[in-house]
Design a protein around this motif. Structure first.
Motif, PDB file in Angstrom:
ATOM      1  N   GLU A  36     -13.325  51.366   5.709  1.00  0.00           N
ATOM      2  CA  GLU A  36     -12.091  51.906   6.252  1.00  0.00           C
ATOM      3  C   GLU A  36     -10.964  50.936   5.934  1.00  0.00           C
ATOM      4  N   LEU A  37      -9.919  51.430   5.289  1.00  0.00           N
ATOM      5  CA  LEU A  37      -8.796  50.562   4.937  1.00  0.00           C
ATOM      6  C   LEU A  37      -7.912  50.325   6.157  1.00  0.00           C
ATOM      7  N   ASP A  38      -7.341  49.145   6.223  1.00  0.00           N
ATOM      8  CA  ASP A  38      -6.434  48.786   7.311  1.00  0.00           C
ATOM      9  C   ASP A  38      -5.035  49.251   6.933  1.00  0.00           C
ATOM     10  N   ILE A  39      -4.629  50.391   7.460  1.00  0.00           N
ATOM     11  CA  ILE A  39      -3.340  50.988   7.118  1.00  0.00           C
ATOM     12  C   ILE A  39      -2.360  50.809   8.271  1.00  0.00           C
TER      13      ILE A  39
ATOM     14  N   ILE B 184      -7.593  55.849   5.999  1.00  0.00           N
ATOM     15  CA  ILE B 184      -8.190  56.082   4.685  1.00  0.00           C
ATOM     16  C   ILE B 184      -9.599  55.504   4.647  1.00  0.00           C
ATOM     17  N   THR B 185     -10.527  56.342   4.225  1.00  0.00           N
ATOM     18  CA  THR B 185     -11.871  55.881   3.898  1.00  0.00           C
ATOM     19  C   THR B 185     -11.932  55.693   2.384  1.00  0.00           C
ATOM     20  N   MET B 186     -12.383  54.532   1.941  1.00  0.00           N
ATOM     21  CA  MET B 186     -12.479  54.256   0.512  1.00  0.00           C
ATOM     22  C   MET B 186     -13.928  53.949   0.153  1.00  0.00           C
TER      23      MET B 186
ATOM     24  N   GLY C 200      13.528  66.677   2.983  1.00  0.00           N
ATOM     25  CA  GLY C 200      12.594  66.253   4.018  1.00  0.00           C
ATOM     26  C   GLY C 200      11.134  66.575   3.775  1.00  0.00           C
ATOM     27  N   HIS C 201      10.585  66.037   2.697  1.00  0.00           N
ATOM     28  CA  HIS C 201       9.134  66.127   2.494  1.00  0.00           C
ATOM     29  C   HIS C 201       8.492  65.010   3.324  1.00  0.00           C
ATOM     30  N   LEU C 202       8.266  65.337   4.565  1.00  0.00           N
ATOM     31  CA  LEU C 202       7.894  64.373   5.596  1.00  0.00           C
ATOM     32  C   LEU C 202       6.644  63.571   5.259  1.00  0.00           C
ATOM     33  N   GLU C 203       5.644  64.221   4.672  1.00  0.00           N
ATOM     34  CA  GLU C 203       4.366  63.547   4.449  1.00  0.00           C
ATOM     35  C   GLU C 203       4.473  62.391   3.461  1.00  0.00           C
ATOM     36  N   ARG C 204       5.515  62.340   2.655  1.00  0.00           N
ATOM     37  CA  ARG C 204       5.695  61.201   1.750  1.00  0.00           C
ATOM     38  C   ARG C 204       5.847  59.897   2.517  1.00  0.00           C
ATOM     39  N   PHE C 205       6.251  59.996   3.799  1.00  0.00           N
ATOM     40  CA  PHE C 205       6.486  58.812   4.613  1.00  0.00           C
ATOM     41  C   PHE C 205       5.320  58.530   5.557  1.00  0.00           C
ATOM     42  N   ASN C 206       4.250  59.295   5.409  1.00  0.00           N
ATOM     43  CA  ASN C 206       3.005  59.018   6.124  1.00  0.00           C
ATOM     44  C   ASN C 206       2.437  57.698   5.606  1.00  0.00           C
ATOM     45  N   GLY C 207       2.064  56.790   6.509  1.00  0.00           N
ATOM     46  CA  GLY C 207       1.574  55.480   6.090  1.00  0.00           C
ATOM     47  C   GLY C 207       0.390  55.570   5.147  1.00  0.00           C
ATOM     48  N   GLY C 208      -0.505  56.547   5.393  1.00  0.00           N
ATOM     49  CA  GLY C 208      -1.661  56.721   4.532  1.00  0.00           C
ATOM     50  C   GLY C 208      -1.281  57.198   3.146  1.00  0.00           C
TER      51      GLY C 208
END
Length: 315
Positions: free
Chosen positions: A263-266, A242-244, A120-128
């Protein structure tokens, strides 16, 4: 109709309760039962989600196809073995185990059982984070901050095992190069374990990562910044935005390129929902999890090197 995947949850404290709630609302999933050594808690959770309550994990064996293990890290191997021996697919909350040796034993046991074993490395499933994984090509410098106020949970482990391990895993996945050197400092503040830590990871590719984790800060911040040739990405883990920044060729008569920021549309997603969805889908398809036991084991190995270096500094 597809036969529902029968699932159970072992450990229904704060996080385990959420596992049970998500499973209870999933299509093609039957939440069979929940387990906890606190009888009143487990009965309350079971009543809320319409499943059976048990204080003995063994009661679920033979009744479920898949299980979430959401107990203290020190109990992971003990709780996992009977389910793995019974061929039950498993989502094991991170980290694998308190020591590298115990973590390795757990992974090898899971591999011998032939089940789907997701960590359960939860952050891997963060949309960003998933958007970064699609975009990052050759990172050169990464700076990660994961700090927050003290909360009386996971105090049986240090901040590296509790929080920083998320970012160790993410950084290694984005850089995708062997680590060349590690420098680390940290100290206990409230608990008997290290509560604040800073780490510098140098990779054979030339990339460098500076990672800070604290559970004794006055504010909360969870952010990663990544620099590569002509690109910068800044992700706020919490809002998944995400800011790119990119460069454009210099205009006529100009010496330096122009920097364009956007700003990216995530597509945001609840990471735990996405993680459990992925687990069930992997079980249904007998696939390979995004975070396998071996991937999680490497994060544990690096975390233990970090802790050894911190202990040496404190001696």
């Amino acid at each position: 109709m597809t036969t529902p995947i029968r699932v159970g949850v072992v450990g229904v404290g704060y996080l385990g309760n959420i596992h049970a709630k998500i499973y209870s609302n999933m299509g093609h999933v039957e939440l069979v039962g929940v387990v906890d050594n606190d009888a009143s808690t487990v009965e309350k959770v079971a009543a809320e989600y319409g499943c059976a309550a048990y204080t003995d994990p063994g009661e679920l064996i033979g009744k479920v196809d898949a299980i979430s293990i959401v107990v203290p890290t020190s109990l992971h191997l003990e709780m996992a073995k009977p389910f793995l021996d019974a061929g039950i697919h498993m989502l094991m909350e991170k980290p694998l185990a308190p020591s590298y040796e115990e973590s390795l034993a757990l992974v090898e046991h899971a591999e011998k059982s032939g089940v789907v074993f997701q960590v359960g490395h939860l952050e891997r499933f963060n949309g960003g984070v998933m958007a970064l994984a699609e975009r990052i090509k050759n990172p050169r410098f990464l700076e990660v901050t994961r700090i927050g106020p003290f909360v009386a949970r996971a105090t049986d482990v240090d901040v590296v095992t509790d929080l920083m391990i998320h970012d160790i895993d993410i950084v290694m996945s984005l850089v995708n190069s062997p680590i060349k050197s590690i420098a680390a400092n940290g100290t206990p503040v409230i608990t008997d374990h290290i509560d604040i830590a800073n780490v510098r990871l140098e990779f054979e590719s030339g990339a460098v990562a500076n990672v800070t984790a604290s559970r004794v800060s006055t504010k909360q911040q969870r952010r990663i910044r990544i620099f590569e040739q002509q690109h910068y990405y800044g992700l706020d883990y919490t809002n998944q935005q995400i800011t790119m920044a990119t460069t454009e060729p210099p205009a006529d008569g100009e010496q330096w390129p122009k920097i364009i920021s956007e700003e990216l549309d995530i597509e945001t997603r609840l990471p735990l929902n996405a993680e459990l969805d992925a687990f069930i889908e992997t079980v249904q398809n007998n696939g390979t999890p995004l975070v396998t036991g071996r991937i999680a084991l490497e994060a544990v190995r690096v975390a233990h090197i970090i802790k050894e270096k911190m202990t040496a500094c404190l001696a």
